[in-house]
Design an enzyme around this catalytic site. Structure first.
Site, PDB file in Angstrom:
ATOM      1  N   LEU A   1       0.813  -1.214   0.000  1.00  0.00           N
ATOM      2  CA  LEU A   1       0.000   0.000   0.000  1.00  0.00           C
ATOM      3  C   LEU A   1       0.846   1.263   0.000  1.00  0.00           C
ATOM      4  CD1 LEU A   1      -2.685  -1.038   2.657  1.00  0.00           C
ATOM      5  CD2 LEU A   1      -2.931  -1.053   0.171  1.00  0.00           C
ATOM      6  N   GLY A   2       2.039   1.166   0.557  1.00  0.00           N
ATOM      7  CA  GLY A   2       2.896   2.342   0.633  1.00  0.00           C
ATOM      8  C   GLY A   2       4.178   2.042   1.376  1.00  0.00           C
TER       9      GLY A   2
ATOM     10  N   GLY B   1       7.657   4.134   3.648  1.00  0.00           N
ATOM     11  CA  GLY B   1       8.215   5.355   4.225  1.00  0.00           C
ATOM     12  C   GLY B   1       9.517   5.025   4.908  1.00  0.00           C
ATOM     13  N   GLY B   2      10.061   6.004   5.636  1.00  0.00           N
ATOM     14  CA  GLY B   2      11.327   5.789   6.319  1.00  0.00           C
ATOM     15  C   GLY B   2      11.228   4.719   7.389  1.00  0.00           C
TER      16      GLY B   2
ATOM     17  N   GLY C   1       9.327   1.937   7.194  1.00  0.00           N
ATOM     18  CA  GLY C   1       9.136   0.599   6.658  1.00  0.00           C
ATOM     19  C   GLY C   1       8.024   0.575   5.624  1.00  0.00           C
TER      20      GLY C   1
ATOM     21  N   VAL D   1       4.046  -0.783   4.172  1.00  0.00           N
ATOM     22  CA  VAL D   1       2.685  -1.104   4.584  1.00  0.00           C
ATOM     23  C   VAL D   1       2.045  -2.000   3.527  1.00  0.00           C
ATOM     24  CG1 VAL D   1       0.420  -0.199   5.226  1.00  0.00           C
ATOM     25  CG2 VAL D   1       2.472   1.117   5.753  1.00  0.00           C
TER      26      VAL D   1
ATOM     27  N   LYS E   1       1.724  -2.652   8.925  1.00  0.00           N
ATOM     28  CA  LYS E   1       2.938  -1.835   8.800  1.00  0.00           C
ATOM     29  C   LYS E   1       4.111  -2.555   9.448  1.00  0.00           C
ATOM     30  CE  LYS E   1       3.521   2.168  11.146  1.00  0.00           C
ATOM     31  NZ  LYS E   1       3.390   3.610  11.447  1.00  0.00           N
TER      32      LYS E   1
ATOM     33  N   ASP F   1       3.400  14.840  14.667  1.00  0.00           N
ATOM     34  CA  ASP F   1       3.661  14.558  13.256  1.00  0.00           C
ATOM     35  C   ASP F   1       2.400  14.695  12.407  1.00  0.00           C
ATOM     36  OD1 ASP F   1       5.220  14.044  11.098  1.00  0.00           O
ATOM     37  OD2 ASP F   1       5.342  11.890  11.378  1.00  0.00           O
TER      38      ASP F   1
END
Length: 315
Positions: free
Chosen positions: A9-10, A12-13, A15, A17, A31, A130
């Site tokens: 699904l995506g 990032g920094g 890890g 998902v 995640k 965040d």
């Protein structure tokens, strides 16, 4: 659960998902954390904070895995993904402006209600640190849910000041006091600043620090937005057609500008933010221009902080 990680699904920094399905048929987002600071501080932060929440505008945590070096978080699946995919005009991945202004406004109110809950509705106050479009997830009805609590801090409700050894946040959303204590103490009012910057991005359809803009006066875009509010100027909003849409857009702008005031005590609480968004436009005044907004800043002058965003608010 994830069919051997077949549907990403995506990433990032932190890890990656993946989409997954539980034995009862419920869809989830899993995640997996690749890197973790210290002794898994971000993972523990996320589990400790989000497990204390239950709110329509906070993503639900169904479970987690903590086996040796394997660390995973299992969330409810959000069909429409993250907010950033819908708000930037020039992003290749953007499906922007399929969202009606009424939907954008409802998303803004929903996020505000979620933050109000974190700051006032929990037994322990949670400051997210965040808040940004990437961490706002949208369900099938575009109901927003705040996610990613890796940088969150828990504090007693009576506590208003938060002590931190270092800055935390994402460039563009970090409140001034997190970078320099001369602006004031770090508190839940820092989340309010991040929220304000994010809503301004939703309204303008661009990132608040954009290296692609040709005019330096537009690089730090709150300055540009203030110019549009000057007497005699008709502030035009992308995609606005009706008077109702114009009113919703202008209301979002004015509330956001109150949220990004330089001094934390000048920012409204999230309770007040909800009241302003749901009240009449005639009751909203143009706030004073923050001192930072009067300065033209270029990306290389921004404090080189990575991580995630600001804190939160209660007046």
């Amino acid at each position: 659960m994830t069919k051997s990680f077949s549907n990403k699904l995506g990433q990032g920094g932190y890890g990656d998902v993946y989409r997954g399905k539980l034995t009862n048929g419920r869809l989830v987002a899993v995640k997996f954390l690749k890197k973790s600071k210290g002794n898994g501080e971000e993972f523990i932060n996320e589990v400790a904070s989000i497990s204390r929440t239950s709110h329509v505008n906070i993503v639900a945590l169904h479970g987690f895995c903590y086996e040796r070096k394997k660390r995973a978080l299992i969330y409810e699946f959000m069909l429409n993904g993250s907010l950033d995919k819908f708000i930037y005009d020039q992003e290749p991945s953007s499906t922007n402006r399929n969202l009606e202004w009424k939907t954008m406004y409802q998303i803004a109110v929903g996020i505000a209600r979620g933050l109000e809950y974190l700051h006032r509705g929990c037994n322990t106050r949670i400051v997210h640190f965040d808040i940004k479009p990437h961490n706002i997830l949208l369900d099938e009805d575009f109901i927003p849910k705040i996610a990613d609590f890796g940088l969150a801090k828990l504090c007693k409700k009576k506590e208003s000041i938060i002590s931190m050894l270092g800055a935390r946040g994402t460039i563009g959303y970090i409140a001034p006091e997190i970078v320099c204590r001369n602006f004031g103490e770090v508190s839940h009012k820092s989340d309010v600043y991040s929220y304000g910057m994010m809503i301004l991005e939703m309204v303008s359809g661009r990132k608040n620090i954009d290296v692609r803009v040709s005019h330096t006066s537009k690089i730090y875009f709150p300055s540009w937005i203030y110019k549009q509010l000057e007497p005699g100027k008709d502030f035009e909003f992308h995609g606005v057609v009706t008077e109702e849409e114009k009113e919703l857009a202008k209301k979002m702008v004015l509330v956001s500008l109150w949220c990004i005031q330089t001094v934390p005590s000048d920012r409204p609480s999230m309770t007040r933010v909800v009241e302003m968004l749901e009240g009449g436009l005639e009751y909203l005044q143009v706030p004073p221009k923050p001192s930072l907004a009067s300065q033209t800043r270029s990306p290389q002058h921004v404090s080189p902080i990575s991580s995630s965003s600001s804190s939160s608010s209660t007046a």
